[in-house]
Motif scaffolding. Sequence first.
Motif, PDB file in Angstrom:
ATOM      1  N   ARG A 131      16.592   3.545 -64.023  1.00  0.00           N
ATOM      2  CA  ARG A 131      15.978   2.294 -64.003  1.00  0.00           C
ATOM      3  C   ARG A 131      14.542   2.171 -63.880  1.00  0.00           C
ATOM      4  NH1 ARG A 131      20.618   0.818 -61.547  1.00  0.00           N
ATOM      5  NH2 ARG A 131      19.859   0.519 -59.404  1.00  0.00           N
ATOM      6  N   SER A 132      14.042   3.219 -62.747  1.00  0.00           N
ATOM      7  CA  SER A 132      12.634   3.334 -62.251  1.00  0.00           C
ATOM      8  C   SER A 132      11.935   3.782 -63.316  1.00  0.00           C
ATOM      9  CB  SER A 132      12.731   4.116 -61.061  1.00  0.00           C
ATOM     10  OG  SER A 132      11.473   4.438 -60.647  1.00  0.00           O
ATOM     11  N   ARG A 133      12.563   5.040 -64.217  1.00  0.00           N
ATOM     12  CA  ARG A 133      11.656   5.625 -65.374  1.00  0.00           C
ATOM     13  C   ARG A 133      11.492   4.582 -66.463  1.00  0.00           C
ATOM     14  NH1 ARG A 133      12.099  11.712 -67.437  1.00  0.00           N
ATOM     15  NH2 ARG A 133      10.171  11.203 -69.027  1.00  0.00           N
ATOM     16  N   ALA A 134      12.482   3.809 -66.801  1.00  0.00           N
ATOM     17  CA  ALA A 134      12.410   2.828 -67.757  1.00  0.00           C
ATOM     18  C   ALA A 134      11.478   1.809 -67.672  1.00  0.00           C
ATOM     19  CB  ALA A 134      13.939   2.382 -68.145  1.00  0.00           C
ATOM     20  N   SER A 135      11.483   1.276 -66.294  1.00  0.00           N
ATOM     21  CA  SER A 135      10.487   0.225 -65.892  1.00  0.00           C
ATOM     22  C   SER A 135       8.985   0.685 -65.394  1.00  0.00           C
ATOM     23  CB  SER A 135      10.966  -0.401 -64.937  1.00  0.00           C
ATOM     24  OG  SER A 135      10.889   0.053 -63.615  1.00  0.00           O
ATOM     25  N   PHE A 136       8.842   2.048 -65.640  1.00  0.00           N
ATOM     26  CA  PHE A 136       7.609   2.501 -65.204  1.00  0.00           C
ATOM     27  C   PHE A 136       6.961   2.204 -63.688  1.00  0.00           C
ATOM     28  CE2 PHE A 136       7.489   2.058 -70.032  1.00  0.00           C
ATOM     29  CZ  PHE A 136       7.237   3.459 -70.141  1.00  0.00           C
ATOM     30  N   GLU A 137       8.184   2.238 -62.853  1.00  0.00           N
ATOM     31  CA  GLU A 137       7.876   1.897 -61.631  1.00  0.00           C
ATOM     32  C   GLU A 137       6.907   2.967 -60.947  1.00  0.00           C
ATOM     33  OE1 GLU A 137      10.253   1.025 -57.605  1.00  0.00           O
ATOM     34  OE2 GLU A 137      11.324   1.194 -59.444  1.00  0.00           O
ATOM     35  N   VAL A 138       6.008   2.325 -60.352  1.00  0.00           N
ATOM     36  CA  VAL A 138       4.656   3.332 -59.808  1.00  0.00           C
ATOM     37  C   VAL A 138       4.519   2.783 -58.315  1.00  0.00           C
ATOM     38  CG1 VAL A 138       3.610   4.163 -61.684  1.00  0.00           C
ATOM     39  CG2 VAL A 138       2.763   1.944 -60.678  1.00  0.00           C
ATOM     40  N   THR A 139       3.911   3.564 -57.504  1.00  0.00           N
ATOM     41  CA  THR A 139       3.303   3.287 -56.224  1.00  0.00           C
ATOM     42  C   THR A 139       2.319   2.312 -56.394  1.00  0.00           C
ATOM     43  OG1 THR A 139       1.834   5.409 -56.093  1.00  0.00           O
ATOM     44  CG2 THR A 139       4.020   5.574 -55.171  1.00  0.00           C
ATOM     45  N   ASN A 140       1.832   1.595 -55.279  1.00  0.00           N
ATOM     46  CA  ASN A 140       0.794   0.621 -55.330  1.00  0.00           C
ATOM     47  C   ASN A 140      -0.584   1.267 -55.634  1.00  0.00           C
ATOM     48  OD1 ASN A 140       2.711  -1.454 -54.926  1.00  0.00           O
ATOM     49  ND2 ASN A 140       2.338  -1.464 -52.702  1.00  0.00           N
ATOM     50  N   GLU A 141      -1.159   1.911 -54.878  1.00  0.00           N
ATOM     51  CA  GLU A 141      -2.560   2.320 -54.927  1.00  0.00           C
ATOM     52  C   GLU A 141      -2.760   3.650 -55.923  1.00  0.00           C
ATOM     53  OE1 GLU A 141      -3.191   2.807 -50.935  1.00  0.00           O
ATOM     54  OE2 GLU A 141      -3.300   0.646 -50.451  1.00  0.00           O
TER      55      GLU A 141
END
Length: 156
Positions: A109-119
Amino acid sequence: MLSRFLSAIDVVSGLLLGCVVALTFIEASLRYLFGVQVPDAYSLSGYAQGVAIFWGIASATYAGRHINVDILWDAANALNRLRIDVCAAVVSGLFLGTMAYMLTLKVLRSRASFEVTNELQLSVWLFLAAAAAGAAFASIVAFVRAYRLVRGTLTA
């Protein structure tokens, strides 16, 4: 060979926890002394701690170093102690396998949604994948521990 690999895991897990401590200390010192923050310090330390914990669980599972209460085990004879140890290893393996499966779904899910850290915009799925691999390995070594206990090639 497995024990050498588990020793390396202990070292890497310890180094990751040391990095978490160092990053937290540096972040707090810079923030209070100079009003400067380390980018993504909180996120990076949290992910590093998660990876260290899951791989540390793998090492502790194989070595039988989990915290436990041995009231029943102490009162049991040798055969029942073995049964308790095998049952605990199998239950741990099932639990850790389920956790690895759920973490793998989180990675996808994280890879599909391109989840990244904030800064720093670092991909989160890499950290999650490392943690999921640790949980999967922990599940595998739990079953290896149960098998070796049954075969008599590992003492409790």
